[in-house]
Design a protein around this motif. Sequence first.
Motif, PDB file in Angstrom:
ATOM      1  N   SER A  70       0.866  -1.188   0.000  1.00 13.28           N
ATOM      2  CA  SER A  70       0.000   0.000   0.000  1.00 13.28           C
ATOM      3  C   SER A  70       0.902   1.237   0.000  1.00 13.28           C
ATOM      4  O   SER A  70       2.117   1.122   0.237  1.00 13.28           O
ATOM      5  N   GLY A  71       0.293   2.388  -0.223  1.00 17.12           N
ATOM      6  CA  GLY A  71       1.051   3.632  -0.142  1.00 17.12           C
ATOM      7  C   GLY A  71       1.591   3.825   1.268  1.00 17.12           C
ATOM      8  O   GLY A  71       2.728   4.264   1.457  1.00 17.12           O
ATOM      9  N   MET A  72       0.786   3.500   2.280  1.00 12.12           N
ATOM     10  CA  MET A  72       1.239   3.664   3.664  1.00 12.12           C
ATOM     11  C   MET A  72       2.409   2.738   3.984  1.00 12.12           C
ATOM     12  O   MET A  72       3.306   3.099   4.745  1.00 12.12           O
ATOM     13  N   ILE A  75       5.411   4.453   2.659  1.00 10.60           N
ATOM     14  CA  ILE A  75       5.804   5.615   3.468  1.00 10.60           C
ATOM     15  C   ILE A  75       6.440   5.181   4.794  1.00 10.60           C
ATOM     16  O   ILE A  75       7.528   5.632   5.165  1.00 10.60           O
ATOM     17  N   GLU A 138       4.455  16.457   0.677  1.00 13.08           N
ATOM     18  CA  GLU A 138       3.715  16.058  -0.514  1.00 13.08           C
ATOM     19  C   GLU A 138       3.918  17.154  -1.561  1.00 13.08           C
ATOM     20  O   GLU A 138       3.906  18.348  -1.210  1.00 13.08           O
ATOM     21  N   ASN A 142      -3.426  17.701  -0.117  1.00 10.70           N
ATOM     22  CA  ASN A 142      -4.878  17.686  -0.312  1.00 10.70           C
ATOM     23  C   ASN A 142      -5.582  17.576   1.028  1.00 10.70           C
ATOM     24  O   ASN A 142      -5.028  16.998   1.944  1.00 10.70           O
ATOM     25  N   ASP A 167       6.101  12.738  -1.412  1.00  9.12           N
ATOM     26  CA  ASP A 167       4.930  11.941  -1.799  1.00  9.12           C
ATOM     27  C   ASP A 167       4.316  12.632  -3.018  1.00  9.12           C
ATOM     28  O   ASP A 167       3.803  13.746  -2.924  1.00  9.12           O
ATOM     29  N   SER A 191      -2.475   3.418  -5.365  1.00  8.67           N
ATOM     30  CA  SER A 191      -3.922   3.141  -5.315  1.00  8.67           C
ATOM     31  C   SER A 191      -4.733   4.255  -5.977  1.00  8.67           C
ATOM     32  O   SER A 191      -5.941   4.120  -6.147  1.00  8.67           O
ATOM     33  N   CYS A 202      -1.758  -0.221  -3.681  1.00  3.46           N
ATOM     34  CA  CYS A 202      -0.321  -0.498  -3.758  1.00  3.46           C
ATOM     35  C   CYS A 202       0.489   0.774  -3.494  1.00  3.46           C
ATOM     36  O   CYS A 202      -0.069   1.880  -3.496  1.00  3.46           O
ATOM     37  N   PHE A 321      -9.462   9.161  -4.165  1.00  2.00           N
ATOM     38  CA  PHE A 321      -9.435  10.017  -5.357  1.00  2.00           C
ATOM     39  C   PHE A 321      -8.535   9.362  -6.396  1.00  2.00           C
ATOM     40  O   PHE A 321      -7.811   8.410  -6.116  1.00  2.00           O
TER      41      PHE A 321
HETATM   42  C1  LIG Z   1      -1.178  11.618  -0.604  1.00  2.00           C
HETATM   43  C2  LIG Z   1      -1.378  10.233  -0.089  1.00  2.00           C
HETATM   44  N1  LIG Z   1      -0.312   9.501   0.281  1.00  2.00           N
HETATM   45  C3  LIG Z   1      -0.455   8.254   0.758  1.00  2.00           C
HETATM   46  C4  LIG Z   1      -1.686   7.672   0.909  1.00  2.00           C
HETATM   47  C5  LIG Z   1      -1.790   6.280   1.440  1.00  2.00           C
HETATM   48  O1  LIG Z   1      -1.908   5.385   0.378  1.00  2.00           O
HETATM   49  P1  LIG Z   1      -2.649   3.973   0.485  1.00  2.00           P
HETATM   50  O2  LIG Z   1      -4.092   4.245   0.701  1.00  2.00           O
HETATM   51  O3  LIG Z   1      -2.332   3.326  -0.828  1.00  2.00           O
HETATM   52  O4  LIG Z   1      -2.018   3.259   1.641  1.00  2.00           O
HETATM   53  C6  LIG Z   1      -2.817   8.376   0.531  1.00  2.00           C
HETATM   54  C7  LIG Z   1      -4.144   7.754   0.671  1.00  2.00           C
HETATM   55  O5  LIG Z   1      -5.170   8.356   0.490  1.00  2.00           O
HETATM   56  C8  LIG Z   1      -2.677   9.698   0.037  1.00  2.00           C
HETATM   57  O6  LIG Z   1      -3.732  10.439  -0.300  1.00  2.00           O
END
Ligand SMILES: Cc1ncc(COP(=O)(O)O)c(C=O)c1O
Length: 377
Positions: A70-72, A75, A138, A142, A167, A191, A202, A321
Motif C-alpha cells: 500500500s502507499g502507507m 511511506i 507532498e 490535499n 509523496d 492506489s 499499492c 481520489f
Molecule cells: C497523498 C497520499 N499519500 C499516501 C496515501 C496512502 O496510500 P494507500 O491508501 O495506498 O495506503 C494516501 C491515501 O489516500 C494519500 O492520499
Amino acid sequence: MLEDTKYVKGGENSDPTTGSLTTPVYQTVAYRHPVGDTYRYSRERNPTVEVLAGKVAGIEGAESGSCFSSGMAAITTTLFALLKPGDTFVLQRDVFGRTIRFAREFLSTWGVKLVIPDVGNKELIEAVNRGCNLVFVESVTNPALRVTDIERVAEEAHRVGAKLVVDNTLPTPVNFKPLEHGADLVVHSGSKFLSGHYDVVCGIVAGPKPLVERVDELRKTLGCSLDPHAAYLAIRGIKTLGVRIERINNSALKVAHYLAGHSKVAYVRYPGLPQDPENTTARRLLRGYGGVVSFCLKSESRDAPETLMTKLKMIQPANTFGAVDTVISHPATMSHRNLTEEERQRIGVPWGLLRLSVGLEHVEDIIGDLDQALNQT
Ligand SMILES: Cc1ncc(COP(=O)(O)O)c(C=O)c1O
C-alpha cells in the motif's frame, strides 16, 4: 524512450520466456532452488512486481524502484529505513493524515524528534533551516491543494545535510517529477491516479539505487510486499496514465472554472485557476494541475455538504481520489474526521469544504450533475 511511450512500454516489452504481449502474473511463492542471485521467494522478489517497480522508476526518471502492499507501507518503511533514534524529522503539516499519525504515534516514541511546522512553504523552509536529518512533504497537498516549492525545500534540506522524500501521489509524474527538482526519493500511493481504476491498493518508492536498496531491504524484513496480481493491475493502469491525466487535467480545469462562478460556492481551490493563491508556484513547477478540485460551500448549515453529496446522481461519495470515475468527499466527516475543528481550520479544511476527484466521464456530465445538486442545496 519518449514520455508517452514509457507509460505503455517502460519496463516491459513482451515476456522473454513465452513472448506473451502482456506481463505475466507470476503467482508463485517460491522458485526452483536457484543457482546465483536470482528469484528465490516472492516476499523478497517477484518478476511481475519488479516490472511495476521498473516502470514507475522509469517514468519518475529514477534509477531504481520498489513496490509495497500500500502507499502507507511505502511511506512507513521509507521513514523507518531513513531515520534512527535521535534524528530530527521535519514533516509538512498538511500531509495525508495517516502519515502524520505514524510520525506522532511511532516515530516520536522511537526517539525521533518530530517537527511539524505551520502550513506554507515559508514556514516549512524555516523549519528545515533550523537543522534536521530528513524532510517529508507532498508535492501537492490535499484537500487544500497547496503546491510545495520542492526546489527551495530541497536546496535548504541539502544545505543542512538532510534528505528530502516527496509523496507525489496527487500530481503524478505526468504533471510533476520531484527528482528533477532536487528530491532524493519519491513515494506514491499507487492506489490513486497511477493504477487509476479504484481496483488495486499499492505503493511505490523510486530514486537512486543505494537509497532504494536501503528501503527495499527493510520491506523484505517487514514483509509489506506487493501481491503479483495487484502489480499486474497497476501495470495495466499505468499504460493509460498519460492519456488519462491529460484528459483529467483539462476536465478538472473546466470544472474548477464552473464551480468558481457558481453563486452557492464561496471559493474554489485549484492551482490551475489564475486567482488561486498557489497559481504562481504551480505555473513554475507543474506541467498540469491534476484532477482534484476542492471547493467550499457558502452555506454555513452543518447539513449542506451532506445534502449536496446525496443530491448528486452520477458522482459517488467516496474516501479516495484519482481514478476513471469522478468521486466526491467531505473531508471534515471523512478523511479529516479525527481532527478538531481548530486543527482542521489550521490546515485549511473548514466544514463546508468538499473535495472532488474528476474522472473520465464527459465533462458536461460532471458539471451537469454538480449543477443540479448545487441548485438543490
Ligand atoms: C497523498 C497520499 N499519500 C499516501 C496515501 C496512502 O496510500 P494507500 O491508501 O495506498 O495506503 C494516501 C491515501 O489516500 C494519500 O492520499
